[in-house]
Structure formats: structure tokens, C-alpha cells
Scaffold this active site. Structure first.
Site, PDB file in Angstrom:
ATOM      1  N   ASP A   1      -0.156 -45.621   6.601  1.00 13.16           N
ATOM      2  CA  ASP A   1       1.057 -44.800   6.672  1.00 13.16           C
ATOM      3  C   ASP A   1       0.855 -43.804   7.803  1.00 13.16           C
ATOM      4  O   ASP A   1      -0.280 -43.541   8.215  1.00 13.16           O
ATOM      5  CB  ASP A   1       1.291 -44.050   5.346  1.00 13.16           C
ATOM      6  N   SER A   2       1.949 -43.240   8.266  1.00 13.86           N
ATOM      7  CA  SER A   2       1.839 -42.201   9.283  1.00 13.86           C
ATOM      8  C   SER A   2       1.021 -41.013   8.757  1.00 13.86           C
ATOM      9  O   SER A   2       0.342 -40.340   9.520  1.00 13.86           O
ATOM     10  CB  SER A   2       3.236 -41.731   9.687  1.00 13.86           C
TER      11      SER A   2
ATOM     12  N   GLY B 115       9.420 -40.690  11.464  1.00 14.64           N
ATOM     13  CA  GLY B 115      10.814 -40.960  11.121  1.00 14.64           C
ATOM     14  C   GLY B 115      11.850 -40.536  12.131  1.00 14.64           C
ATOM     15  O   GLY B 115      12.981 -41.008  12.097  1.00 14.64           O
TER      16      GLY B 115
ATOM     17  N   CYS C 198       4.679 -47.585   4.433  1.00 17.36           N
ATOM     18  CA  CYS C 198       5.571 -46.727   5.209  1.00 17.36           C
ATOM     19  C   CYS C 198       6.831 -47.534   5.505  1.00 17.36           C
ATOM     20  O   CYS C 198       6.759 -48.560   6.192  1.00 17.36           O
ATOM     21  CB  CYS C 198       4.865 -46.339   6.507  1.00 17.36           C
TER      22      CYS C 198
ATOM     23  N   GLU D 166       4.051 -33.156   4.759  1.00 18.87           N
ATOM     24  CA  GLU D 166       2.820 -33.314   5.527  1.00 18.87           C
ATOM     25  C   GLU D 166       2.156 -31.971   5.817  1.00 18.87           C
ATOM     26  O   GLU D 166       0.969 -31.803   5.626  1.00 18.87           O
ATOM     27  CB  GLU D 166       3.171 -34.019   6.842  1.00 18.87           C
TER      28      GLU D 166
ATOM     29  N   CYS E  74      10.845 -43.547   1.375  1.00 16.17           N
ATOM     30  CA  CYS E  74       9.837 -43.030   2.309  1.00 16.17           C
ATOM     31  C   CYS E  74       8.688 -42.601   1.429  1.00 16.17           C
ATOM     32  O   CYS E  74       8.898 -41.895   0.433  1.00 16.17           O
ATOM     33  CB  CYS E  74      10.383 -41.843   3.104  1.00 16.17           C
TER      34      CYS E  74
ATOM     35  N   HIS F 209       6.316 -40.573   1.784  1.00 20.85           N
ATOM     36  CA  HIS F 209       6.084 -39.127   1.648  1.00 20.85           C
ATOM     37  C   HIS F 209       6.891 -38.538   0.482  1.00 20.85           C
ATOM     38  O   HIS F 209       6.475 -37.558  -0.131  1.00 20.85           O
ATOM     39  CB  HIS F 209       6.479 -38.400   2.941  1.00 20.85           C
TER      40      HIS F 209
HETATM   41  N1  DGL Z   1       6.003 -42.238   4.944  1.00 18.11           N
HETATM   42  C1  DGL Z   1       6.846 -42.844   5.923  1.00 18.11           C
HETATM   43  C2  DGL Z   1       7.873 -43.783   5.313  1.00 18.11           C
HETATM   44  O1  DGL Z   1       7.656 -44.335   4.248  1.00 18.11           O
HETATM   45  C3  DGL Z   1       7.520 -41.988   6.954  1.00 18.11           C
HETATM   46  C4  DGL Z   1       7.160 -40.599   7.166  1.00 18.11           C
HETATM   47  C5  DGL Z   1       7.305 -40.225   8.600  1.00 18.11           C
HETATM   48  O2  DGL Z   1       8.402 -39.838   9.020  1.00 18.11           O
HETATM   49  O3  DGL Z   1       6.301 -40.357   9.293  1.00 18.11           O
HETATM   50  O4  DGL Z   1       8.904 -44.031   5.894  1.00 18.11           O
END
Ligand code: DGL
Length: 221
Positions: free
Chosen positions: A3-4, A36, A66, A145, A173, A175
Site C-alpha cells: 500500500d502507499s 490518491g 490499495c 497517514e 481505500c 486507509h
Molecule cells: N490506501 C490507498 C487506497 O486504498 C490510498 C491512499 C492514498 O491516497 O495513498 O486507495
């Protein structure tokens, strides 16, 4: 699991519970999170770089934990690295539309996921008769984050759900998985009669990983 940022750990912890026989390792991209609000080309390039430590570690399968990276990069990764199964995460539009009684659902996702062709195709295929709200969650991933899930203001989402009649909220997402209990609690407090369901895909991902690896998960998913 790639993931990011912190979203990967939310999914990985559930996979470790459901697939105790597997070693689940994570990689993220702390230098470039959030993804994102980036272009598709950037997300594709960063994801290809980001999964390299997992490939170098000899992983049998790679989960793009992600939605944003899946939308932008999974087709290219599958084409370029056919020897490794890539499991992606996609917004749970299909189960949400199927379970909604009101015919209104809310999909919480990053701007990049919402504008992707993969997401548009999901809506066309599985929710043609459903009203799909896309609340503005564009600041959430960076907030989770950098400052933690507790700083995210959920009031705009709760109001939109209340006013629209939505009865299913999709966390698209990873996050936002860290916000699930707060979202459930606030919706239950605001709309006790409606019984709003909040969906996230960790269990389905565990089931898919188990199928790919040929080892049934603990819960029999
Ligand atoms: N966790 C990521 C997702 O599921 C995105 C978060 C980000 O914007 O980096 O889309």
C-alpha cells in the site's frame, strides 16, 4: 501486501488472523504517500517500484492492498510479471448494491479511484439501478497517514448518508479501514433506525489469497 502507506497494515493484520500458515509481509511508500491525488501514470510507476521489495523477498503472491494502486497499476503488473499472482482491491459496489434496501449507497474512495475506468465499469455492471454517492474523502488518507484516524472529521459523511437515505457505506481505500469503527458508531448514533452497514474487503481478500495459494483460510472463506 503493498500500500502507499498505513492502509496495508490494516488489511495485513486481518490476513494474519485468517491465514495463520502464511507469512504476510508489507511494503509501503512513505516518501510518496498519498497516491490518491496523483496522476494514473505516477501511481502506476510508483506501484511498480513499490512492489519490488516484495518480489525480491520471494513472495508467492502480491496483494495491492490499495484501491488506488489496483485501479492504476494491476493490469500492467499482471501483464509484465505473469509468474506472480497479483490480488487487487476494488470498491465493494456489487455486494453493497445487492444488500441495499433503499437503493442508495455511499462509496468512500480517493479521487484517483473514483475517476478510474475500473470503478466506472463496476458501477455500470453491478449498480445500474443504484444511486451511488461519492462523498468527498480526498483529505482522509493524508490525515490518517500523518496525524492518525482520530483527526478525520466524519460529520460531512454522516450528514450526506443521513440526508440521502443511503444504507450501505463502502470503504474503498484501505486507509479508511482505520475509521470503520468510528463511522459505524457515528452512523448508529445518528441513524439508529436505519441500520447502515459499513463494508470493507479484508475478509474477501483473505479468501482470494487463500484460493491463489491453494490453502484454505481459517474461517473457511
Ligand atoms: N490506501 C490507498 C487506497 O486504498 C490510498 C491512499 C492514498 O491516497 O495513498 O486507495
Amino acid at each position: 501486501m503493498f500500500d502507499s502507506g498505513r492502509g496495508g497494515e490494516a488489511v495485513a493484520s486481518r490476513l494474519r488472523e485468517l491465514l495463520p500458515g502464511s507469512d504476510v509481509i508489507t511494503a509501503d511508500d512513505a516518501a510518496n504517500v498519498p497516491y490518491g491525488s496523483r496522476s494514473d501514470e505516477e501511481v502506476e510507476r510508483l506501484t511498480a517500484e513499490g512492489v519490488k521489495p516484495l518480489l525480491d523477498a520471494g513472495c508467492d503472491a502480491v496483494v495491492l492492498a490499495c484501491n488506488t494502486a489496483t485501479a492504476a497499476a494491476i493490469d500492467h503488473l499482471r501483464r509484465d510479471i505473469p509468474a506472480i499472482p497479483f490480488v487487487g482491491l476494488e470498491p465493494m459496489v456489487k455486494p453493497a448494491a445487492a444488500m441495499s434496501r433503499s437503493g442508495v449507497i455511499a462509496v468512500c474512495a480517493t479521487p484517483a479511484t473514483l475517476r478510474s475506468g475500473r470503478y466506472q465499469r463496476l458501477k455500470d455492471a453491478w449498480a445500474p439501478q443504484t444511486r451511488v454517492l461519492e462523498p468527498d474523502c480526498s483529505a482522509w488518507a493524508a490525515a490518517v497517514e500523518r496525524e492518525g484516524p482520530e483527526v478525520v472529521d466524519l460529520a460531512p459523511l454522516v450528514e450526506e448518508v443521513r440526508d440521502s437515505g443511503a444504507d450501505v457505506v463502502v470503504l474503498a481505500c484501505t486507509h479508511y479501514h482505520w475509521l470503520k469503527e468510528r463511522i459505524e458508531a457515528q452512523l448508529a448514533a445518528e441513524l439508529p433506525e436505519r441500520g447502515v452497514t459499513v463494508l470493507e474487503p479484508s475478509d474477501a481478500v483473505a479468501g482470494q489469497v487463500a484460493r491463489v495459494l491453494g490453502s484454505p483460510p481459517r474461517s473457511g472463506l
